[in-house]
Design an enzyme around this catalytic site. Structure first.
Site, PDB file in Angstrom:
ATOM      1  CE1 TYR A 152       7.744   3.654   1.448  1.00 56.59           C
ATOM      2  CE2 TYR A 152       7.335   4.778  -0.552  1.00 56.59           C
ATOM      3  CZ  TYR A 152       8.206   3.829   0.034  1.00 56.59           C
ATOM      4  OH  TYR A 152       9.079   3.336  -0.613  1.00 56.59           O
ATOM      5  CG  PHE A 156       8.870  -0.520  -3.599  1.00 61.40           C
ATOM      6  CD1 PHE A 156       9.290  -0.663  -2.139  1.00 61.40           C
ATOM      7  CD2 PHE A 156       7.801  -1.257  -4.409  1.00 61.40           C
ATOM      8  CE1 PHE A 156       8.980  -2.146  -1.750  1.00 61.40           C
ATOM      9  CE2 PHE A 156       7.808  -2.608  -3.755  1.00 61.40           C
ATOM     10  CZ  PHE A 156       8.236  -2.983  -2.577  1.00 61.40           C
ATOM     11  CG  HIS A 209       9.687  -6.143   1.697  1.00 69.72           C
ATOM     12  ND1 HIS A 209      10.144  -5.057   2.198  1.00 69.72           N
ATOM     13  CD2 HIS A 209       8.435  -5.940   0.948  1.00 69.72           C
ATOM     14  CE1 HIS A 209       9.196  -4.002   1.667  1.00 69.72           C
ATOM     15  NE2 HIS A 209       8.295  -4.557   0.954  1.00 69.72           N
ATOM     16  CG  ASP A 221      -0.246  -0.033   2.461  1.00 69.91           C
ATOM     17  OD1 ASP A 221       0.918  -0.225   2.653  1.00 69.91           O
ATOM     18  OD2 ASP A 221      -0.824   0.103   3.423  1.00 69.91           O
TER      19      ASP A 221
END
Length: 225
Positions: free
Chosen positions: A66, A77, A187, A64
């Site tokens: 930031y 990102f 991740h 989702d």
């Protein structure tokens, strides 16, 4: 009715006319009126606007936006060019420099990737400021899952980069015809980057695959032309 301004409008016509989206839209109208919701409403579909379906070469899945107003800007990102890099993006840039022996982007705005065909897609496209995953389960997943499902069947030789368990769970949406490349790893978060993200070389592997199928590689850094 949503208007992206490119062929996503045709591909997602049924999604945006569905009861699921109508309920989601009504919910969001109230959320934007009564709370601080990110990103700005004009940037909700920025990933689709910058990367039309005919240009998609790579799909990078995030969870989702930031939950910070300074950072959220509609691309997974990515952050605005005038703010410090989030820690996950710092690690992504470290891997780019190690993998490609190049210099990473000069800031955190990943729009140059998107314009080259990297679909930077979050599973949920909105979030309440300061509350990660606060719009998880409100209906976005039905639409964004369908984007992954459809693009994997409409196109050939797409690279799907799945970082972390959340993104890996989307693997079942990708066409099993064997024409695509799926790259899975930990991740890039500081909590997991040393457990398989660093050294996974997703950027060189992506470019090698694209080149092998006659596609122009992605310029991930400043000088890797």
């Amino acid at each position: 009715m949503v208007r992206i301004g490119n062929d996503w409008d045709n591909i997602l016509r049924d999604d945006f006319s569905s009861d699921t989206y109508k309920k989601l839209r009504a919910f969001l109208v109230n959320e934007y009126r009564t709370k601080s919701i990110l990103p700005d409403s004009s940037e909700i579909f920025k990933a689709l606007e910058l990367t039309p379906p005919e240009k998609v070469k790579v799909v990078i899945l995030g969870q989702d936006p930031y939950p910070s107003k300074a950072n959220a800007m509609g691309l997974a990102f990515s952050v605005r060019s005038n703010v410090p890099l989030p820690k996950s993006l710092v690690n992504i840039y470290k891997e780019i420099e190690s993998d490609l022996q190049t210099t990473a982007m000069p800031n955190g705005d990943l729009s140059p990737w998107a314009k080259q065909g990297v679909l930077l897609l979050n599973s949920s496209l909105t979030v309440v400021e300061g509350k990660s995953a606060s719009h998880s389960g409100i209906g976005w997943e039905r639409i964004t899952d369908d984007i992954v499902y459809k693009i994997s069947r409409l196109k050939k030789h797409i690279v799907f980069i799945l970082w972390g368990r959340f993104a890996a769970a989307k693997k079942t949406l990708i066409s099993p015809n064997g024409e695509h490349l799926i790259i899975e790893s930990a991740h890039p978060s500081p909590l997991s980057a040393y457990n398989g993200f660093f050294g996974s070389r997703p950027f060189s592997r992506t470019n090698a695959f694209l080149s092998s199928h006659g596609e122009t590689p992605i310029i991930w850094g400043q000088y890797d032309r």
